[in-house]
Design a protein around this motif. Structure first.
Motif: not given
Length: 205
Positions: A128-136, A170-171, A177-178, A182-185
């Motif tokens: 968690l300290s080195f990764h973004d929670g949304l995108t990984g 988009i937001n 959520l959409k 988009v960010l994860r994709t």
């Protein structure tokens, strides 16, 4: 350790002169030790003083143990979040002590599981300290650490900055959520395209 209906011997300590059996005990069908599972579900340990006592009633278990030259054993369950995840045991313990091994093994199991949980928590915190929670993707903390390391190493470096255009629209139009989707994709696509590169999320997009 138990997983997907199979048992795998993942750790083994052998007394001097005892042949290791760890390679033989991989992918064992848990039904082979169904008697153990029943006892574990009842909160009990397996105490087997004489292997011959189960020759007729549990032939598969008997066959598994006899090939390892096991004449007696004591086994305690490893339980985590209400699930039996494995067991810890002693093969061929001193006969005069076997009936007293259940509490000892339960204590060992407790400390083992506490250690596993602590290691897991430490790994999770580090992730968690080195990764973004949304995108990984790696986050700004990891970026700063890697930049320091690369600066010390010297040599050529290539950096590619990518901005996701229209994210606010988009937001606003479809909801956050959409926008998150988009960010994860985009993150997944960048990892695929930039195979072997380190990819970070440094800002909101």
């Amino acid at each position: 350790e138990f997983s997907e209906g199979l048992a795998n011997n993942t750790y083994e300590w052998c007394a001097e002169g005892i042949e290791p059996a760890i390679d033989l005990l991989q992918g064992i069908d848990l039904q082979t030790v169904a008697r153990w599972l029943d006892l574990f579900e009842q909160g009990e340990c397996v105490i087997l003083e004489d292997l011959e006592a189960i020759r007729e009633s549990s032939p598969e278990e008997y066959g598994l143990l006899v090939q390892q030259n096991i004449n007696s054993l004591a086994v305690a369950p490893l339980e985590q979040n209400g699930q039996i995840i494995g067991c810890i045991g002693i093969d061929n313990p001193p006969v005069d002590r076997i009936r007293h091994l259940g509490p000892l093994l339960r204590t060992l199991a407790y400390f083992y599981l506490m250690t596993v949980r602590r290691i897991g928590d430490e790994e999770k915190l580090r992730y968690l300290s080195f990764h973004d929670g949304l995108t990984g993707l790696y986050n700004r903390n990891r970026f700063a650490e890697d930049c320091s390391r690369l600066e010390e190493a010297g040599g050529p470096l290539g950096v590619l900055y990518v901005d996701v255009n229209g994210l606010k629209t988009i937001n606003d139009s479809f909801g956050h959520l959409k926008g998150d989707t988009v960010l994860r994709t985009c993150a997944r696509k960048m990892v695929e395209v930039l195979d072997g590169a380190e990819v970070y999320r440094l800002g909101g997009d």
